[in-house]
Design an enzyme around this catalytic site. Structure first.
Site, mmCIF file in Angstrom:
data_model
loop_
_atom_site.group_PDB
_atom_site.id
_atom_site.type_symbol
_atom_site.label_atom_id
_atom_site.label_comp_id
_atom_site.label_asym_id
_atom_site.label_seq_id
_atom_site.Cartn_x
_atom_site.Cartn_y
_atom_site.Cartn_z
ATOM 1 N N VAL A 61 4.570 -70.380 -7.457
ATOM 2 C CA VAL A 61 5.252 -70.177 -8.662
ATOM 3 C C VAL A 61 4.329 -70.158 -9.726
ATOM 4 O O VAL A 61 3.526 -71.181 -10.052
ATOM 5 C CB VAL A 61 6.237 -71.448 -8.873
ATOM 6 C CG1 VAL A 61 7.316 -71.129 -10.070
ATOM 7 C CG2 VAL A 61 7.038 -71.884 -7.640
ATOM 8 N N CYS A 62 4.277 -69.356 -10.412
ATOM 9 C CA CYS A 62 3.507 -68.808 -11.709
ATOM 10 C C CYS A 62 3.377 -69.990 -12.796
ATOM 11 O O CYS A 62 2.182 -70.477 -12.899
ATOM 12 C CB CYS A 62 3.592 -67.650 -12.316
ATOM 13 S SG CYS A 62 2.640 -67.302 -13.573
#
Length: 269
Positions: free
Chosen positions: A141-142
């Site tokens: 997840v960025c």
């Protein structure tokens, strides 16, 4: 302020069109058809973009994409997955040999991200650069973990950015969230069980923040775009000339989108 760059405002499009257009801008600049270009855009539907080299088999929960009606696309750039929804997205294409662009990827990001920093200031948000003390592990997840020179407020990541260099051109694009639907976001990733999903969801609230959370105000897309337009204009010290695609250029984008970016849910699901 002698140099003139293009400013392209394309509004909201499907995910595969957005990514194809960024690649087309890179190609056109490489071929000498357009000057350096700053683009602002949005997304017609919630969309999950994954990094060019990101392995999705064990990280992305594709039934979650179907549940929320999310589109899915693989970016030209690297990095982790990003949910694009209520946000402003930007991209920049500029020659690697441009005098404003350092040869180092990290330093080039620092130069270009100054416009993002200034854009946040224009909205009343005092952000700062994140400089990690040690190398951190990448996550799927960025927005879970900032990278070098990404922007944070009180340690919380506020934008996600990625960069690539091809054909002598640097392409940098990034996500500037106005608001994040955290429930939707965490439905898009695989966890061992629901308890771990909830644990990570609660932890995420301490790792990331949006424009709405930081200001307590509701900004429109156009207001946010204007803030960041002036941010880039003041830090890049260039004139911006409005740019609109011709019919043949749009045709090229549509062809590129069909060929490279119109992905369906992978067959392993």
């Amino acid at each position: 302020m002698g140099e003139t760059w293009n400013i392209l405002r394309t509004g909201s499009h499907d995910a595969h069109i957005n990514m194809a257009l960024d690649e087309a801008l890179l190609n056109w600049h490489s071929e000498g058809h357009i000057p350096p270009t700053l683009r602002f855009y949005g997304w017609r539907k919630p969309s999950l973009s994954v990094g060019h080299f990101q392995k999705v088999e064990k990280s992305i929960h594709f039934p979650g994409l179907e549940k929320h009606g999310c589109q899915y696309v693989r970016r030209l750039t690297g990095g982790s997955a990003v949910l694009h929804d209520d946000e402003l997205t930007y991209s920049i294409v500029v020659s690697e040999n441009h005098p404003k662009i350092p040869h180092s990827i990290r330093e080039a990001y620092y130069v270009l991200s100054q416009g993002i920093l200034e854009g946040y200031k224009n909205l009343g948000i005092q952000a700062e650069y994140f400089i990690p003390k040690q190398k951190s592990k990448r996550t799927a997840v960025c927005f879970e973990r900032p990278a070098f020179y990404e922007l944070v407020v009180d340690g919380k990541k506020i934008s996600g950015n990625a960069q690539t260099r091809k054909k002598g051109v640097l392409l940098q694009h990034g996500s500037i969230p106005i608001r994040i639907d955290i429930d939707m976001l965490f439905d898009l990733f695989i966890f061992p069980n629901e308890r771990m999903r909830d644990v990570n969801k609660r932890a995420f609230r301490q790792k990331a923040a949006t424009i709405q959370q930081l200001t307590g105000k509701t900004f429109t897309y156009d207001e946010v775009e204007q803030a960041f337009y002036h941010g880039f204009q003041s830090t890049l010290d260039v004139q911006f000339k409005p740019f609109e695609l011709t019919e043949s250029q749009w045709d090229e984008v549509y062809q590129l989108a069909e060929k490279h970016y119109k992905e369906t849910i992978p067959s392993f699901v």
